[in-house]
Write an enzyme that holds these catalytic residues in place. Structure first.
Site, PDB file in Angstrom:
ATOM      1  N   GLU A 348      18.954  13.554  15.924  1.00 33.03           N
ATOM      2  CA  GLU A 348      17.965  12.539  15.567  1.00 33.03           C
ATOM      3  C   GLU A 348      18.106  11.239  16.345  1.00 33.03           C
ATOM      4  O   GLU A 348      17.969  10.160  15.784  1.00 33.03           O
ATOM      5  CB  GLU A 348      18.053  12.249  14.054  1.00 33.03           C
ATOM      6  CG  GLU A 348      17.717  13.449  13.201  1.00 33.03           C
ATOM      7  CD  GLU A 348      17.739  13.150  11.705  1.00 33.03           C
ATOM      8  OE1 GLU A 348      16.827  13.632  11.014  1.00 33.03           O
ATOM      9  OE2 GLU A 348      18.646  12.440  11.229  1.00 33.03           O
ATOM     10  N   VAL A 349      18.369  11.343  17.635  1.00 32.02           N
ATOM     11  CA  VAL A 349      18.421  10.118  18.440  1.00 32.02           C
ATOM     12  C   VAL A 349      16.983   9.616  18.624  1.00 32.02           C
ATOM     13  O   VAL A 349      16.103  10.380  19.008  1.00 32.02           O
ATOM     14  CB  VAL A 349      19.090  10.384  19.803  1.00 32.02           C
ATOM     15  CG1 VAL A 349      19.054   9.123  20.661  1.00 32.02           C
ATOM     16  CG2 VAL A 349      20.524  10.852  19.594  1.00 32.02           C
TER      17      VAL A 349
END
Ligand SMILES: *[C@@H]1O[C@H](CO)[C@@H](O)[C@H](O)[C@H]1NC(C)=O
Ligand SMILES: *[C@@H]1O[C@H](CO)[C@@H](O)[C@H](O)[C@H]1NC(C)=O
Ligand SMILES: *[C@@H]1O[C@H](CO)[C@@H](O)[C@H](O)[C@H]1NC(C)=O
Ligand SMILES: *[C@@H]1O[C@H](CO)[C@@H](O)[C@H](O)[C@H]1NC(C)=O
Ligand SMILES: *[C@@H]1O[C@H](CO)[C@@H](O)[C@H](O)[C@H]1NC(C)=O
Ligand SMILES: *[C@@H]1O[C@H](CO)[C@@H](O)[C@H](O)[C@H]1NC(C)=O
Ligand SMILES: *[C@@H]1O[C@H](CO)[C@@H](O)[C@H](O)[C@H]1NC(C)=O
Ligand SMILES: *[C@@H]1O[C@H](CO)[C@@H](O)[C@H](O)[C@H]1NC(C)=O
Ligand SMILES: *[C@@H]1O[C@H](CO)[C@@H](O)[C@H](O)[C@H]1NC(C)=O
Ligand SMILES: *[C@@H]1O[C@H](CO)[C@@H](O)[C@H](O)[C@H]1NC(C)=O
Length: 574
Positions: A348-349
């Site tokens: 989830e960058v």
């Protein structure tokens, strides 16, 4: 071939074992066991132990075996249960203890090979976990395994064959003679516990290890830090917890970490620590604000992060590189004696956050991707320098297209296709599709909605609702969609307890007994011996029984179903 021919005194399908062994034959004769029974271990040396034996600390092999022996006595005689829920009401199902009753005479543990030298931190597949167990009608028990961990699993199965009498008047098995031959389908059988969103006292983590071991699971993935709190003490950087823990009482010291690793190693459960990065790191900003981009953007945090507070390690910063080097140089050598792995995170960058990153000021993937490759190359090189095998979340491979060291284990979570895609690229994969194995799902939203928007979110379900009941978890096949020539690259998988709404008060109930369903899929496989999906109808009485066992052993596992359903056959089947 799977042979299950269980015959019993009563007409109830009590089958005792969870997870189901590869082959399992049981009879209908009663054997009693009492505290005078001795357990003999035949390994490199031969030693005999009795009730009250304590952990022999001479070598890891001895420690694992003697700890297993100590626990076997404790489980049989102090943490057993009275199985009234598995017999029709008003029936006298208990065997009578008479002067001619037969008792278990001897228990012999035969280790027919030497443990690998890394038995306290085995690599996936590096230890033979198989065992065979025989219990004759006249009370001779033999467990054979190539490793101490195999013997531990054999003893775990052995304890599951015995029940407590109602009056406290003895411990018996109605299943003699027994013959079991057993080995796991998957080598990585884990639970991921998040201790950042909410803290878990060390005793809770010990309890998770206990329950994992009862289910023959072998990994505790410790998602120890995240954006909300940094509870992990780093002696060379005390400011991380001084400022980033929720409160000074919610920290894990180096000796806490080591004692959890040791506790796990004794029970065949390797602790795998994750420091999630570069995303999920806002809690570092409490002590090092200069390292974090897009910290605590309000009110529209959701543009920059999946959860508040927003904030991510800067992507093109020498200061961040130096920070990571110091952090891992402190942590990794301490983990290394009892772990073969380190999890580098990478899920989830958020690309938008790098628009606010003064070292990048861009959200273009063409700009960010090479920087991420460089960032992760640095991390990987450091992990490799300590001889640890790296794990990352699937996004690093599948979304960011990074080139990773070939031994990297890629942890998938988004779909079955992710598993297939990962192994298609030649990497080893862990399964754990969030639509099946996320234990937090279905609790409802933890976000509050302003009056103006609330109606649009009614009835306030979370993104991965509904609740994943054990049947749904049991229906998950880690190999779904994986071509036959790549199944060997699927090491196994993990269930996940993300902890926005799970703390010490409900941890046991949120994890157990649902994670038993994952344990059976991972140990026994999602399909039965004839290649069919495993049946809920035969699993549920066994799972209900396993739940009673967990409760007796100190885990507050939720009920599987009402006693009525287990008391007389399959009346609750449809
Ligand atoms: C016990 O098992 C034996 C051998 O399989 C069988 O002949 C006998 O009928 C069984 N007894 C009961 C009470 O089920
Ligand atoms: C510990 O194990 C070793 C090797 O099996 C044995 O020689 C020794 O007697 C044991 N000690 C105790 C206290 O059980
Ligand atoms: C083993 O246990 C004994 C007794 O508790 C202790 O004195 C000794 O230091 C321990 N040895 C090791 C190597 O842990
Ligand atoms: C058990 O269930 C069967 C139907 O499956 C029924 O005939 C029998 O009466 C029940 N026995 C008891 C003791 O409830
Ligand atoms: C040791 O025992 C295990 C479990 O029965 C078996 O799988 C293995 O083949 C045996 N190894 C040797 C060398 O006999
Ligand atoms: C990354 O940082 C270096 C050194 O400050 C700088 O020269 C370079 O332009 C930066 N890269 C990007 C894409 O901003
Ligand atoms: C990058 O930022 C611009 C300006 O906010 C936005 O329009 C665009 O959708 C963003 N692109 C990505 C890939 O996030
Ligand atoms: C990864 O590759 C895919 C497919 O070529 C592309 O759509 C995506 O933008 C790439 N990701 C990055 C971060 O460059
Ligand atoms: C077996 O389970 C899979 C999911 O792993 C499901 O897609 C399939 O429909 C099931 N098959 C049957 C016959 O129920
Ligand atoms: C499996 O077979 C496919 C098609 O023949 C091939 O492209 C692929 O490389 C093979 N995968 C592995 C892991 O051998």
């Amino acid at each position: 071939m799977q042979v299950i021919s269980v015959m019993m005194l009563c007409a109830v399908a009590v089958q005792a074992l969870w997870p189901i062994p590869t082959t399992y034959e049981a009879g209908n004769q009663t054997l009693w066991i009492d505290q005078s029974v001795k357990i003999t271990y035949k390994g490199a040396q031969q030693s005999t132990y009795g009730y009250g034996a304590t952990n022999n600390n001479s070598t890891w092999t001895n420690k694992i075996v003697t700890n297993a022996i100590e626990r076997t006595y404790d489980t049989l005689f102090n943490k057993n249960f009275y199985p009234w829920k598995f017999h029709p009401r008003n029936t006298n199902f208990e065997p009578a203890l008479t002067s001619s009753s037969t008792f278990v005479k001897s228990i012999t543990l035969v280790q027919n090979a030497t443990d690998p030298s890394d038995i306290m931190k085995p690599s996936a597949g590096g230890v033979n976990e198989a065992y065979t167990l025989t219990m004759t009608s006249d009370g001779v028990v033999t467990i054979t395994a190539a490793s101490s961990i195999g013997l531990l699993h054999g003893l775990t199965s052995f304890t599951q064959l015995f029940f407590q009498c109602s009056s406290g008047g003895g411990v018996y098995s109605p299943f003699a003679p027994v013959s079991i031959s057993d080995s796991p389908k998957f080598v990585w059988r884990g639970l991921n516990v998040d201790t950042s969103r909410t803290y878990k006292p060390l005793s809770d983590l010990f309890a998770m290890v206990d329950a994992l071991s009862y289910n023959k699971m072998n990994r505790l993935h410790w998602h120890v830090t995240d954006s909300q709190a940094w509870p992990l003490e780093i002696p060379s950087m005390p400011e991380l917890t001084d400022k980033g823990a929720y409160i000074s009482t919610q920290k894990y010291s180096p000796s806490d970490v080591q004692s959890l690793q040791e506790y796990g190693a004794l029970l065949g459960v390797e602790v795998v620590v994750e420091i999630d990065n570069p995303g999920h790191t806002a809690s570092i900003a409490f002590s090092h604000p200069e390292l974090i981009a897009a910290f605590e953007v309000l009110p529209n945090w959701d543009t920059y992060a999946a959860e508040p507070p927003s904030g991510t390690l800067k992507l093109n910063s020498t200061a961040v590189y130096n920070f990571l080097e110091k952090l891992f140089d402190d942590l990794l050598p301490r983990l290394k004696p009892l772990s073969s792995y380190f999890h580098l995170g990478g899920d989830e960058v958020n690309m938008m956050a790098y628009l606010l990153d003064d070292t990048v000021k861009s959200n273009l993937s063409t700009v960010l991707q090479p920087l991420m490759q460089k960032y992760m190359d640095r991390n990987m090189a450091q992990v490799e320098s300590y001889g640890l095998t790296p794990l990352v979340w699937e996004e690093m491979l599948l979304d960011w297209n990074l080139t990773l060291p070939s031994n990297t284990i890629v942890q998938t979570w988004l779909s079955d296709a992710s598993v297939a895609e990962t192994v298609g690229k030649g990497y080893k994969a862990l399964a754990g599709n969030y639509e099946f194995w996320y234990l937090d799902c279905g609790k409802g939203q933890w976000l509050d909605f302003y009056q103006t928007d609330a109606a649009g979110f009614w009835p306030f379900q979370d993104y991965c609702a509904p609740f994943h009941n054990w049947r749904l978890m049991y229906s998950y096949d880690p190999l779904s969609g994986v071509p036959a020539n790549a199944t060997h690259l699927v090491l196994g998988g993990e269930a996940h307890i993300w902890s926005e709404q799970t703390d010490s008060v409900n941890l046991d109930q949120m994890v157990w007994p649902r994670t038993c369903a994952a344990a059976e899929v991972l140990w026994s496989g999602a399909k039965d011996a004839s290649g069919q999906n495993r049946s809920q109808v035969t699993a549920s009485p066994r799972l209900a029984e396993m739940r009673e066992r967990l409760v007796a052993r100190g885990i507050k596992a939720e009920p599987v179903r009402m006693p009525f359903c287990s008391m007389n056959g399959t009346q609750c089947a449809l």
